[in-house]
Design an enzyme around this catalytic site. Structure first.
Site, PDB file in Angstrom:
ATOM      1  N   ASP A 133      83.205 -90.355  24.398  1.00 50.60           N
ATOM      2  CA  ASP A 133      81.984 -91.137  24.304  1.00 50.60           C
ATOM      3  C   ASP A 133      81.296 -90.746  22.986  1.00 50.60           C
ATOM      4  O   ASP A 133      81.722 -89.821  22.281  1.00 50.60           O
ATOM      5  CB  ASP A 133      81.082 -90.918  25.523  1.00 50.60           C
TER       6      ASP A 133
HETATM    7  C1  NOJ Z   1      77.503 -94.394  24.927  1.00 50.25           C
HETATM    8  C2  NOJ Z   1      77.737 -94.893  26.323  1.00 50.25           C
HETATM    9  O1  NOJ Z   1      77.700 -93.808  27.227  1.00 50.25           O
HETATM   10  C3  NOJ Z   1      79.047 -95.633  26.492  1.00 50.25           C
HETATM   11  O2  NOJ Z   1      79.077 -96.225  27.758  1.00 50.25           O
HETATM   12  C4  NOJ Z   1      79.243 -96.647  25.408  1.00 50.25           C
HETATM   13  O3  NOJ Z   1      80.459 -97.319  25.590  1.00 50.25           O
HETATM   14  C5  NOJ Z   1      79.220 -95.951  24.063  1.00 50.25           C
HETATM   15  N1  NOJ Z   1      77.947 -95.301  23.882  1.00 50.25           N
HETATM   16  C6  NOJ Z   1      79.491 -96.904  22.905  1.00 50.25           C
HETATM   17  O4  NOJ Z   1      78.435 -97.776  22.744  1.00 50.25           O
END
Ligand code: NOJ
Length: 763
Positions: free
Chosen positions: A297
């Site tokens: 993430d």
């Molecule tokens: C953080 C989030 O937790 C995740 O769900 C998302 O896909 C990513 N950022 C990318 O935007």
């Protein structure tokens, strides 16, 4: 090396060949550029040609984000092969141009011409924004969800994105956690069905074919179990809960062919998920058989430093890669430090090679080497097409859950004067929910617009806002640090907005109150300590209720709400955040052109103090002593609950022995439509394993459901097989077991209803 995803990675998946002319190309294409070769041959040919820097580039993802996209990122990183992927979070008006601009550099100016991969969060639609996933889940309809995600994929791919960060496959456990909005609810079986349906919708049978994108199962693993519903927090998931609650949806998504998985932000038992080798390698690849690649993430890799698990970026990078996290999102520790780690012998080059193979396979599967560029976007031929809009309208109507209805709904078509009151009655932006994709407020049909379109000639709709979503009231005080607290000594005063709402209510035949929480109060980093209506909406509700006019309350939120003052003589329709067709779909339900069939995918508590609350808890050794001193332990509305405009009666559950030895027994019952309208009923199967040698099992577990359409007076016999899949559970080591003994069986309209029928499994 085993050949992976045979159906996806066959040469035929890479349809027509576009010969790419780069300085490296001779007349005969190199094997890795030859789409007639298998993906494994192409990967095996390409990998040895790559330098270490180029390999690390394939494991690095950066972001092109408004408004900085013109300056960042540095194209020379792409040119030198030191970057393999982007998050393309920019307006579709320029996304194709930007996509192609960087892709040209990657394909034509980098040494090996490896195309970039572009990802984005289209989790409930791209321009055609559908209801939030928790709303989609309330349809209990995998086929419908699959169709919605296929529309999303079509629009997403056309905008230059080949990879969506969805479906979120986490299990909702605590309604305070803002990200329950993104889940498919609290049940592993329902979540599994919908995660798999989403993967099929996004990827189709060939993710490389036009109109499809690679799916991402996220967030792996157990992110939703964060203590206190606080985002990003510690989790303490037992092996039993891990196997039976949090893993099944990922397993289902892997079986549906998901090409990628995203590791999560939480640390289970102190180990950040991005560096958890047991989860990422032993379980994900070993037990679940996942063959694609894992992306972290956003900055998840270096967050293990803040967690206090790794000391330096180099250590964070090494531990994450070694654990099985193949690609790093946004932070740059892989690119910056892993070469030195290899040189120092702290990580074997083979680990890098394996991660690069996994990324390359997905790029080949998506056909990026053959079709690296995105055709110019004909937005009016791609976005918000009639079939997409019709589907969005249907999903809105099917996701709304009727919670209470003392004969107020449906509205008579002849109603003369309606009042629509509340901050959410005519607000397009708020309908879009969290992660709205590229949905635009101006594309939204608001509830006001939807209702107006249904009015009979001469009938009128009066729209009054009443108050704002976040307006501080006369009973609140703003402190020096900017926080707003309730001031118990302040006098409650009438304000013009609420007074105008009361006046409008008094003029109306029926009042519709559109209330809820702001869309930014659910989703990432949007946990709440209270689940009440925000701002002064409770005052508005009380004032309008006091008029005594017939009342319909429509609520919009990314989670269950707690509204203790909701009047019993009002109808309550919970609409989640419904997306661009909010008003049309909801007007269909309110006027009875669609009969509500949404069922809760998450428990509605009576009070925040009951949280966490879910239907699949345990009886304890003292089942009769479960209440609080000041409140029952029962929820306000259980999982699976939802009313219709008709009524259904369920017969007793019968257990039918197997017709032949070796076959499963069957549980069956009759369901009768006892009302006056044809309607769908969602008939649900719950089981309890009465005594389990490996550890107590939950009080009830959903193990199946069937949607039946019944005419008034019609009776249907609904049967479920009591087979291994229905009766078993995972033990702590991840083995599926079915133990002989007694089970309780319910076939019911929702969880927690009556006594279960007893069934004894013998061997
Ligand atoms: C953080 C989030 O937790 C995740 O769900 C998302 O896909 C990513 N950022 C990318 O935007």
């Amino acid at each position: 090396m085993a050949v992976i995803f045979p159906s996806l990675f066959r040469p035929a998946a890479c349809a027509a060949v576009t010969v790419l002319l780069t300085p490296l190309m001779a007349d005969t294409p190199l094997p890795y550029r030859d789409s007639n070769q298998t993906i494994e041959t192409r990967v095996a040919d390409l990998l040895p040609r790559m330098t270490l820097d180029e390999k690390l580039g394939q494991l690095s993802q950066s972001v092109i984000c408004e408004p900085r996209h013109r300056e960042e990122p540095n194209p020379s990183l792409v040119r030198s092969g030191r970057l393999g992927a982007f998050i393309l979070a920019i307006d579709p008006a320029v996304s194709v141009e930007i996509h192609n601009q960087f892709q040209h550099i990657a394909v034509e100016e980098s040494r090996l011409g490896i195309p970039l991969l572009f990802g984005y969060d289209a989790i409930h639609g791209f321009r055609t924004t559908f209801p939030i996933p928790l709303g989609l889940a309330s349809t209990w309809d995998p086929a419908l969800v699959e169709r919605a995600q296929a529309v999303s994929a079509r629009e997403t791919r056309a905008a230059g994105v080949d990879w969506t960060f969805a479906p979120m496959s986490d299990l909702a456990r605590d309604a305070r956690w803002g990200r329950v909005a993104e889940t498919f609810g609290e049940d592993p079986f329902l979540t599994s069905q919908l995660a798999a349906a989403s993967v099929r919708g996004f990827q189709g049978t060939d993710p490389g074919a036009p109109g499809h994108v690679a799916a991402t199962l996220k967030h792996y693993l157990g992110y939703s179990a964060a203590v206190g519903g606080r985002d990003y927090n510690l989790t303490e998931i037992t092996p039993f809960a891990l196997r039976n609650l949090h893993l099944p949806s990922f397993h289902a998504g892997v079986q549906a062919g998901a090409l990628t998985v995203m590791s999560s932000f939480n640390a289970n038992d102190g180990i950040p998920a991005v560096s958890d080798r047991h989860q990422l390698t032993d379980i994900l690849r070993g037990d679940l058989g996942f063959k694609g690649f894992v992306v972290s993430d956003w900055e998840g890799v270096i967050e293990s430093i803040a967690w206090g698990y790794s000391a330096t970026p180099a250590e964070a990078a090494r531990r994450s890669l070694a654990a099985g996290n193949d690609m790093e999102m946004v932070s740059t520790s892989y690119r910056d430090t892993l070469a030195a780690e290899i040189a120092a012998g702290r990580i074997p080059p083979a680990v890098i090679d394996e991660a690069v193979r996994r990324v390359l396979r997905v790029k080949f599967a998506l056909g990026l080497f053959e079709h690296p560029y995105t055709p110019a976007l004909a937005a009016d031929k791609v976005f918000l097409q009639p079939d997409a809009v019709a589907l969005a309208r249907e999903t809105v109507a099917r996701s709304a859950v009727l919670l209470q209805n003392p004969d107020v709904l449906p509205l008579a078509k002849t109603v003369k004067h309606l009042a629509l009151i509340g901050p959410l009655g005519d607000d397009g932006d708020e309908m879009l929910g969290t992660w709205p994709g590229m949905g635009r407020p101006q594309d939204v049909v608001t509830l006001a617009q939807g209702l107006r379109a249904k009015l009979a000639p001469g009938a009128t709709l009066e729209v009054v806002r009443g108050c704002d979503l976040l307006e501080a009231g006369p009973r609140t005080r703003t402190l020096m640090d900017g926080s707003v607290v309730i001031d118990p000594v302040a006098e409650a005063r009438e304000t013009p907005g609420i007074a105008a709402a009361v006046a409008a209510a008094n003029r109306a035949d029926v009042v519709i109150l559109a209330l809820g929480e702001p869309r930014g109060w659910s989703g990432e980093n949007a946990s709440r300590a209270e689940l009440s209506l925000t701002g002064r909406q409770s005052e508005l509700l009380a004032a309008v209720t006091a008029t005594g006019r017939p009342l319909v309350i429509v609520t919009f939120s990314g989670r269950p709400l707690v509204i203790p003052t909701l009047p019993v003589n009002a109808a309550w329709l919970h609409a989640w955040h419904p997306g661009v067709q909010a008003g049309t779909g909801l007007a269909d339900v309110l006027f009875g052109d669609a009969v509500p069939s949404g069922r809760l995918a998450i428990t509605f508590p009576r009070a925040v103090g009951q949280l966490p609350l879910f239907y699949n808890g345990y009886t304890t050794g003292r089942p009769d002593k479960r209440d609080y001193r000041d409140l029952p332990s029962e929820p306000l509305y259980p999982f699976g609950y939802g009313l219709s405009y008709t009524t259904f009666r369920y017969g007793a559950v019968e257990i039918v022995p197997p017709a032949q030895p070796g076959q499963p027994a069957t549980a069956r019952t009759t369901v009768i439509n006892t009302g006056r309208r044809p309607a769908d009923e969602v008939v649900q199967l719950y089981l309890r394993d009465v005594a389990c040698s490996e550890g107590a099992r939950p009080e009830q577990e959903l193990r199946g459901w069937q949607r039946v359409h019944l005419a008034p007076g019609e009776t249907r016999t609904v049967s479920f097989a009591l087979d291994d899949a229905a009766l078993g559970f995972f033990n702590r080591e991840g083995r599926w077991l079915t133990e002989p003994g007694d089970f309780l069986v319910w076939i019911a309209p929702h969880a927690h209803i009556g006594e279960g029928a007893r069934y004894t499994l013998t061997r």
